[in-house]
Design an enzyme around this catalytic site. Structure first.
Site, PDB file in Angstrom:
ATOM      1  N   SER A 158     -24.045  94.961  19.749  1.00  0.00           N
ATOM      2  CA  SER A 158     -24.222  93.979  20.798  1.00  0.00           C
ATOM      3  C   SER A 158     -24.222  94.598  22.188  1.00  0.00           C
ATOM      4  O   SER A 158     -25.174  95.246  22.576  1.00  0.00           O
ATOM      5  CB  SER A 158     -23.135  92.909  20.662  1.00  0.00           C
ATOM      6  N   LYS A 210     -15.928  68.004  33.719  1.00  0.00           N
ATOM      7  CA  LYS A 210     -14.886  68.978  34.002  1.00  0.00           C
ATOM      8  C   LYS A 210     -14.052  69.280  32.754  1.00  0.00           C
ATOM      9  O   LYS A 210     -13.490  70.359  32.625  1.00  0.00           O
ATOM     10  CB  LYS A 210     -13.967  68.461  35.119  1.00  0.00           C
TER      11      LYS A 210
END
Length: 327
Positions: A158, A210
């Site tokens: 990765s 949020k």
């Protein structure tokens, strides 16, 4: 009967002072000697523990010193090496700041014939890996006469691949693990468990999203789609970096970017690796300069001592929202 002495005053008489016998004198001498021996013994033990403390401190400091046995004087022509070991993340050994610091020093030294980036990393932050990738590209452009080779040891997955593809060539062992070109963001959901236990979630927010991906609240479809778009965008940036670095060496196979990983031998077949060899092999056979100088950034003794002391005294508090990682 003890004699009495007249001091000159009528009717006033006193007895003379009693003399100390020999056994009492011996006892006093023995007590005095015993006290002196105890003081000497206490002093010796004090000196012993002080020396032991200094010895422990000395061993501790010596153990923290990084003995670079491959170090050479800057006047010797050599192959420069920078290690990128562990998770690629800010604050870690393999942070972009540390790796880039070593790479710059290696490229700027006029006696280095080439640079080897030694990689053993499972991946990490796409931001940190991207920084390293772009800095390698910049340094290669500034020093076109000085090639950079990435050498994989155990694993280059990765984020490790993200950084490695900026190199001129990539070498690995046939048994190395290479690949995992993808992006992930993981977490847990406890909504049903809370319902079964009769637990009420009280989350108060200002801002519609949020409480994004709160593990104790049901996942909303919009939020899942938003995260997926975010991951897809980062994944595409990753794909473009790999294609730009490897070019036509890559075979035309979409599985390369699916998150799968391969052995070094398989990675060579699909174009992620150029050849097989260790750091020593690349320095000797590819660069042609067998002497290796380590430019890996190392913290000095005081920095490491302060960090270890801080880690022992302070428990780090992690952010509640997990940042996406490429691994």
């Amino acid at each position: 009967m003890e004699p009495e002495i007249n001091l000159g005053e009528p009717g006033e008489r006193i007895r003379p002072a009693r003399t100390v016998s020999s056994w009492e004198q011996d006892m006093l001498v023995k007590l005095a000697e015993s006290g002196l021996k105890e003081q000497q013994r206490s002093r010796r033990w004090g000196i012993f523990f002080k020396l032991l403390g200094f010895a422990y401190l000395g061993i501790f400091l010596i153990g923290m010193i990084d003995w670079n046995l491959t170090g050479l004087s800057e006047g010797t022509r050599h192959t420069a090496m920078v290690e990128m070991t562990g998770v690629i993340a800010n604050g870690e050994t393999a942070s972009a700041e540390n790796v880039i610091s070593g790479l710059r020093a290696a490229f700027e030294n006029g006696r280095s014939a080439a640079v080897i980036l030694k990689i053993n990393s499972p991946g990490g932050s796409p931001v940190q890996a991207g920084y390293i990738n772009r800095e390698i590209t910049r340094l290669r452009a500034l020093h076109p006469e000085k090639p950079l080779y990435a050498v994989v040891t155990d694993i280059c997955a990765s984020g490790g691949v993200f950084a490695a593809v900026a190199a001129d060539e990539i070498y690995a062992d046939k048994a190395s693990i290479v690949g995992s070109i993808g992006v992930m963001m993981d977490g847990f959901g406890f909504v049903e468990a809370m319902q079964k236990l009769g637990i009420e979630r009280r989350l108060m927010i200002a801002g519609e999203h949020k409480g994004f991906l709160d593990p104790f609240s049901p996942a909303e479809q919009f939020e899942k789609e938003h995260v997926q778009n975010l991951l897809d965008e980062i994944h595409q940036q990753f794909i473009e970096a790999v294609k730009a670095g490897r070019g036509d060496r890559l075979v035309d196979d979409t599985k390369i970017f699916s998150g799968l990983f391969w052995t070094g031998e398989q990675a060579h077949e699909i174009g992620l690796v150029d050849g097989f060899g260790s750091v020593g092999y690349v320095a000797r056979e590819v660069v042609g300069v067998e002497r290796i100088q380590d430019y890996t950034y190392r913290e000095d003794v005081l920095q490491r001592f302060a960090k270890q002391l801080g880690s022992a005294l302070i428990t780090p508090v992690r952010e509640a929202v997990t940042y996406p990682v490429i691994r």
